[in-house]
Design an enzyme around this catalytic site. Structure first.
Site, mmCIF file in Angstrom:
data_model
loop_
_atom_site.group_PDB
_atom_site.id
_atom_site.type_symbol
_atom_site.label_atom_id
_atom_site.label_comp_id
_atom_site.label_asym_id
_atom_site.label_seq_id
_atom_site.Cartn_x
_atom_site.Cartn_y
_atom_site.Cartn_z
ATOM 1 N N ASP A 199 0.869 -1.175 0.000
ATOM 2 C CA ASP A 199 0.000 0.000 0.000
ATOM 3 C C ASP A 199 0.905 1.225 0.000
ATOM 4 O O ASP A 199 2.133 1.113 -0.161
ATOM 5 C CB ASP A 199 -0.999 -0.046 1.168
ATOM 6 C CG ASP A 199 -0.366 0.231 2.531
ATOM 7 O OD1 ASP A 199 0.885 0.354 2.610
ATOM 8 O OD2 ASP A 199 -1.107 0.339 3.517
ATOM 9 N N HIS A 200 0.318 2.405 0.208
ATOM 10 C CA HIS A 200 1.111 3.641 0.201
ATOM 11 C C HIS A 200 2.148 3.663 1.320
ATOM 12 O O HIS A 200 3.228 4.222 1.155
ATOM 13 C CB HIS A 200 0.187 4.859 0.298
ATOM 14 C CG HIS A 200 -0.750 4.805 1.475
ATOM 15 N ND1 HIS A 200 -1.786 3.890 1.545
ATOM 16 C CD2 HIS A 200 -0.785 5.507 2.627
ATOM 17 C CE1 HIS A 200 -2.431 4.054 2.683
ATOM 18 N NE2 HIS A 200 -1.847 5.015 3.365
ATOM 19 N N CYS B 115 3.107 -3.025 4.090
ATOM 20 C CA CYS B 115 2.248 -1.891 4.424
ATOM 21 C C CYS B 115 3.003 -1.084 5.482
ATOM 22 O O CYS B 115 4.206 -1.279 5.665
ATOM 23 C CB CYS B 115 0.849 -2.326 4.866
ATOM 24 S SG CYS B 115 0.749 -3.174 6.456
ATOM 25 N N THR C 113 2.952 -1.007 8.853
ATOM 26 C CA THR C 113 3.475 -1.837 9.943
ATOM 27 C C THR C 113 3.722 -3.273 9.533
ATOM 28 O O THR C 113 4.378 -4.021 10.264
ATOM 29 C CB THR C 113 2.463 -1.878 11.100
ATOM 30 O OG1 THR C 113 1.231 -2.425 10.583
ATOM 31 C CG2 THR C 113 2.217 -0.488 11.682
ATOM 32 N N HIS D 31 10.268 -23.741 9.152
ATOM 33 C CA HIS D 31 9.132 -24.341 9.853
ATOM 34 C C HIS D 31 7.784 -24.036 9.199
ATOM 35 O O HIS D 31 6.896 -24.873 9.204
ATOM 36 C CB HIS D 31 9.077 -23.844 11.304
ATOM 37 C CG HIS D 31 10.182 -24.403 12.156
ATOM 38 N ND1 HIS D 31 10.216 -24.255 13.528
ATOM 39 C CD2 HIS D 31 11.301 -25.099 11.834
ATOM 40 C CE1 HIS D 31 11.304 -24.841 14.014
ATOM 41 N NE2 HIS D 31 11.990 -25.351 13.009
ATOM 42 N N ARG E 150 7.477 -33.038 10.630
ATOM 43 C CA ARG E 150 6.442 -32.646 11.595
ATOM 44 C C ARG E 150 5.843 -31.286 11.243
ATOM 45 O O ARG E 150 4.691 -30.991 11.574
ATOM 46 C CB ARG E 150 7.005 -32.629 13.018
ATOM 47 C CG ARG E 150 8.023 -31.536 13.297
ATOM 48 C CD ARG E 150 8.665 -31.693 14.665
ATOM 49 N NE ARG E 150 9.505 -30.585 15.053
ATOM 50 C CZ ARG E 150 10.740 -30.357 14.603
ATOM 51 N NH1 ARG E 150 11.277 -31.174 13.714
ATOM 52 N NH2 ARG E 150 11.443 -29.326 15.022
ATOM 53 N N HIS E 151 6.608 -30.463 10.544
ATOM 54 C CA HIS E 151 6.098 -29.144 10.162
ATOM 55 C C HIS E 151 5.038 -29.260 9.072
ATOM 56 O O HIS E 151 4.075 -28.487 9.056
ATOM 57 C CB HIS E 151 7.251 -28.240 9.727
ATOM 58 C CG HIS E 151 8.269 -28.060 10.805
ATOM 59 N ND1 HIS E 151 7.983 -27.430 11.992
ATOM 60 C CD2 HIS E 151 9.556 -28.489 10.896
ATOM 61 C CE1 HIS E 151 9.052 -27.450 12.766
ATOM 62 N NE2 HIS E 151 10.022 -28.100 12.131
HETATM 63 C C1 RB5 Z 1 -2.024 2.947 6.240
HETATM 64 O O1 RB5 Z 1 -2.109 4.213 6.768
HETATM 65 C C2 RB5 Z 1 -1.658 1.941 7.320
HETATM 66 O O2 RB5 Z 1 -2.733 1.780 8.194
HETATM 67 C C3 RB5 Z 1 -1.243 0.620 6.718
HETATM 68 O O3 RB5 Z 1 -0.157 0.829 5.891
HETATM 69 C C4 RB5 Z 1 -0.836 -0.466 7.676
HETATM 70 O O4 RB5 Z 1 0.107 -0.003 8.578
HETATM 71 C C5 RB5 Z 1 -1.932 -1.210 8.316
HETATM 72 O O5 RB5 Z 1 -1.717 -2.170 9.055
#
Ligand code: RB5
Length: 144
Positions: A8-9, A65, A67, A98, A132-133
């Site tokens: 994403d951005h 993304c 996070t 694993h 096992r995995h």
């Molecule tokens: C976008 O603003 C942000 O929420 C997204 O990139 C991500 O971090 C969501 O989990």
């Protein structure tokens, strides 16, 4: 191995940096977008990547993304997708050995590019252990 990438951005700049890194090594990534920093919805790119992997157009996906959390959640809603957020060297190794992850995920706003490149290298050089995995992976997709 064919590798696809999408973000994403919040992950756009890191996506571009990874595309350049792999290109410098002679590896062309399939770029599924987004193509600029305009605000978009990460589930759309997780869905696009999941379809791409499940239809065997690539062997491995990279999703980014802000996070890494939202796009991981979205990708893992697809049966057959094992998306792993790689946040240290040990996890990068085990996500292959694993979990046999078919998508690796990063946070564009929470990680630096040098660490992310190292996590990619560790993951790509690791080998799935099976045994096992595999028994555990089989349970992930049962009953749906
Ligand atoms: C976008 O603003 C942000 O929420 C997204 O990139 C991500 O971090 C969501 O989990």
């Amino acid at each position: 191995m064919k590798i696809a990438i999408a973000s994403d951005h919040g992950g756009f700049e890191m996506k571009q940096a990874l595309i350049k890194h792999f290109a410098d090594k002679g590896v062309v990534l399939a770029d599924l977008g987004t193509h600029d920093t305009c605000s978009v919805d990460y589930p759309d790119y997780a869905d696009k990547m999941a379809d791409y992997i499940l239809s065997k157009q690539a062997d491995l996906g990279i999703l980014i993304c802000g996070t890494g959390v939202g796009i991981s959640i979205a990708a893992n809603r697809h049966k057959g997708i094992r998306a792993a957020l790689l946040y240290n060297d040990f996890v990068a190794q085990k996500a292959k050995e694993h979990n046999n992850a078919n998508i690796i995920v990063f946070g564009g706003r929470t990680m630096n590019i040098d660490d992310v490149i190292r996590y990619c290298d560790i993951f790509l050089n690791a080998t799935y252990e099976g045994g096992r995995h595999q028994q555990r992976l089989n349970k992930l997709d049962k009953g749906e």
